[in-house]
Design an enzyme around this catalytic site. Structure first.
Site, short mmCIF file in Angstrom:
data_model
loop_
_atom_site.label_atom_id
_atom_site.label_comp_id
_atom_site.label_asym_id
_atom_site.label_seq_id
_atom_site.Cartn_x
_atom_site.Cartn_y
_atom_site.Cartn_z
N ARG A 197 -12.75 12.94 3.41
CA ARG A 197 -11.59 13.45 3.69
C ARG A 197 -11.17 14.03 2.50
O ARG A 197 -10.41 15.22 2.37
CB ARG A 197 -10.43 12.33 4.15
CG ARG A 197 -10.66 12.14 5.78
CD ARG A 197 -10.00 11.04 5.99
NE ARG A 197 -8.47 11.20 5.63
CZ ARG A 197 -7.52 10.32 5.11
NH1 ARG A 197 -7.91 8.94 5.13
NH2 ARG A 197 -6.27 10.82 5.16
N SER A 253 -6.41 4.89 8.02
CA SER A 253 -7.18 4.53 6.93
C SER A 253 -6.23 3.24 6.14
O SER A 253 -7.11 2.39 5.92
CB SER A 253 -7.09 5.81 6.10
OG SER A 253 -7.12 5.46 4.73
N LYS A 300 -7.72 -1.01 6.33
CA LYS A 300 -7.91 -1.73 5.19
C LYS A 300 -7.01 -3.14 5.31
O LYS A 300 -7.41 -4.04 4.79
CB LYS A 300 -7.77 -0.89 4.00
CG LYS A 300 -8.61 -0.04 3.63
CD LYS A 300 -8.41 0.45 2.22
CE LYS A 300 -7.35 1.67 2.03
NZ LYS A 300 -7.50 3.05 2.35
N HIS A 326 0.76 -1.30 -0.15
CA HIS A 326 0.05 -0.11 -0.11
C HIS A 326 0.94 1.43 0.09
O HIS A 326 1.79 1.22 0.66
CB HIS A 326 -0.92 -0.12 1.31
CG HIS A 326 -2.34 0.93 1.03
ND1 HIS A 326 -3.29 0.34 0.69
CD2 HIS A 326 -2.24 2.12 1.32
CE1 HIS A 326 -4.21 1.38 0.29
NE2 HIS A 326 -3.57 2.62 0.93
N ASP A 338 -13.78 2.97 6.60
CA ASP A 338 -12.85 3.90 5.97
C ASP A 338 -13.40 4.26 4.55
O ASP A 338 -12.74 5.55 4.11
CB ASP A 338 -11.41 2.98 5.70
CG ASP A 338 -10.42 3.83 4.82
OD1 ASP A 338 -9.95 4.84 5.39
OD2 ASP A 338 -10.07 3.22 3.76
N1 URA Z 1 -4.12 5.91 1.40
C1 URA Z 1 -5.08 5.43 2.02
O1 URA Z 1 -5.65 4.37 1.99
N2 URA Z 1 -5.69 6.39 2.75
C2 URA Z 1 -4.91 7.53 3.12
O2 URA Z 1 -5.45 8.21 4.04
C3 URA Z 1 -3.91 8.09 2.28
C4 URA Z 1 -3.53 6.97 1.56
#
Ligand code: URA
Length: 439
Positions: free
Chosen positions: A168, A183, A187, A82, A161
């Site tokens: 956001r 966030s 996930k 990620h 999220d």
């Molecule tokens: N990627 C995400 O999944 N969330 C964030 O807040 C920033 C980048």
């Protein structure tokens, strides 16, 4: 409990209890709280911050706002990656099929564009028919079938999220350590990966502007992952200038395909190989791929011999996408207006401001201004110079792809302001600053 009291407590800078965080997240996920109260909560967190304990509690509340996926029956050890978000960051599109080509099963949930940073789901939707909205059953079936799935958050996984993320993006509450950490990690915990590589960006085109703040974000995410029983690696990478050349959804897909064909911009290819080596190292669990050079050679081989591209095509086909667009990227959405921009003075490139390039692409229509806005998949920029390059006036600097003449003109202006020159040599920027491990 009342939402207004929780918001007021955070507004006044007081730490929230686990019970308060759990209640707020559960109520918002159920739809019992309106977006305006969630927005006020997010802004209070943005302005007041959260303690480490609150950040952990927020992450766990969000991870448990839906199902926690257990993939162990189809993938004994799942790896995932990620990125914390950047400009021109299409790494996932290359790294996932590349690692899958090595026989490692990869199941990834990605997000949409956030602020000036692009989103993997938006990019993949440039391929006609590609379905990012899989149910949990479809997500599992896709991993079983091709060993590779790249989709959005299912409604069942970390739904809090999903809802926060979209809010956001349009309430100026993105660049905030506890909100980014919760966030990303909610996930990742919900999606069931055993080993996770985090690509934490640092610089003016990232949500963390300094290497120190990026390291702080990386460390808390690594700690949260380890506490949840995951093997973690976090690389801190540069995001002062865009990654690769292309910025904009379809343009980035084309660049990813070129890279999967063994070409692509040198910095982007190197970035992908570095992240993929870390994913292989985790997937090898100490028994395989412990030698970084050997892992890298294998990955280079699969980029050069088309195996990674084949995996990408399998994934696209498996999720309903038009594979003809991968074979012939000219079929991807195309902008009506294309303008070349030249270097204005001879010298050395001192800055290619990634944030300005990201905003320029977003203003062309590649990003959203309001939740749910439609984006223009065809528009964006290609920027050909990197910090440290020696350039001559009149040489190609960039190409702008637009569908609106006024937007093109303001993009040109922003682009011009994003590039600065120096008469004396400038050090190129590093690709990576640091690596953190936790397992
Ligand atoms: N990627 C995400 O999944 N969330 C964030 O807040 C920033 C980048």
């Amino acid at each position: 409990m009342r939402a207004v009291d929780v918001i007021a407590k955070k507004r006044d800078g007081l730490p929230l209890t686990k019970a308060e965080i759990d209640w707020f997240i559960a109520a918002y996920t159920r739809g019992d709280l309106p977006d305006y109260q969630a927005s006020a909560f997010l802004m209070a967190v943005f302005l007041r911050g959260m303690t480490r304990e609150e950040t952990v509690n927020l992450t766990l509340a969000m991870a448990h706002s839906g199902d926690i996926l257990d993939l162990s029956d189809i993938i004994p050890y799942a790896v995932d990656k990620h990125s914390s978000g950047g400009v021109g960051d299409k790494t996932t599109l290359v790294v996932l099929p590349l690692v899958a080509a090595c026989g490692v099963r990869v199941a990834k949930m990605s997000g949409r564009g956030l602020g000036f940073s692009g989103g993997t789901l938006d990019k993949m939707e440039a391929i006609a028919g590609y379905n990012v909205n899989l149910t949990e059953t479809e997500f599992r079936a896709a991993v079983g079938r091709t060993g590779l799935v790249l989709a959005g958050q299912t409604r069942e996984l970390a739904p809090a999220d999903g809802k926060f993320y979209a809010l956001r993006d349009v309430t100026a509450t993105v660049p905030c350590l506890p909100l980014i950490a919760s966030s990303i990690m909610s996930k990742k915990i919900a999606a069931g990966a055993n080993g996770i590589v985090l690509d934490v960006k640092a610089g003016r085109g990232a949500f963390m502007n300094t290497v120190e703040s990026a390291r702080e974000l990386a460390q808390i995410m690594v700690d949260i992952g380890v506490d949840a029983g995951r093997d973690m690696t976090a690389v801190i990478s540069d995001m002062n200038q865009p990654l690769g050349v292309a910025v904009g959804n379809a343009l980035e897909v084309v660049e990813a395909i070129e890279t999967l064909r063994g070409g692509g911009p040198a910095d982007f290819r190197e970035h992908c190989l570095h992240v993929a080596v870390h994913m292989l190292r985790l997937a090898g669990q100490g028994a395989k791929w412990t030698d970084t050079d050997e892992a890298r050679k294998l990955l280079e081989h699969y980029l050069n011999n088309g195996a990674a591209l084949s995996k990408f095509k399998e994934m696209v086909a498996g999720q309903g996408g038009d594979v003809a667009m991968v074979d012939n990227p000219a079929l991807l959405p195309q902008a009506a207006l294309v303008e070349e921009v030249s270097v204005v003075q001879s010298g050395h490139i001192a800055q290619v401001a990634a944030d300005q390039i990201g905003i320029a692409a977003s203003e062309l229509g590649a990003g959203r201004e309001k939740k749910g806005d439609l984006i223009d998949l065809a528009v964006g920029l290609k920027v050909y110079v990197k910090v440290g390059d020696r350039v001559t006036a009149g040489a190609p600097l960039a190409t702008i792809y637009a569908n609106d003449a006024a937007k093109l003109a303001s993009c040109r202006e922003r682009l011009t302001g994003a590039i600065t020159y120096s008469p004396t040599p400038v050090e190129p920027l590093p690709l990576f600053y640091d690596t953190l491990y936790g397992n």
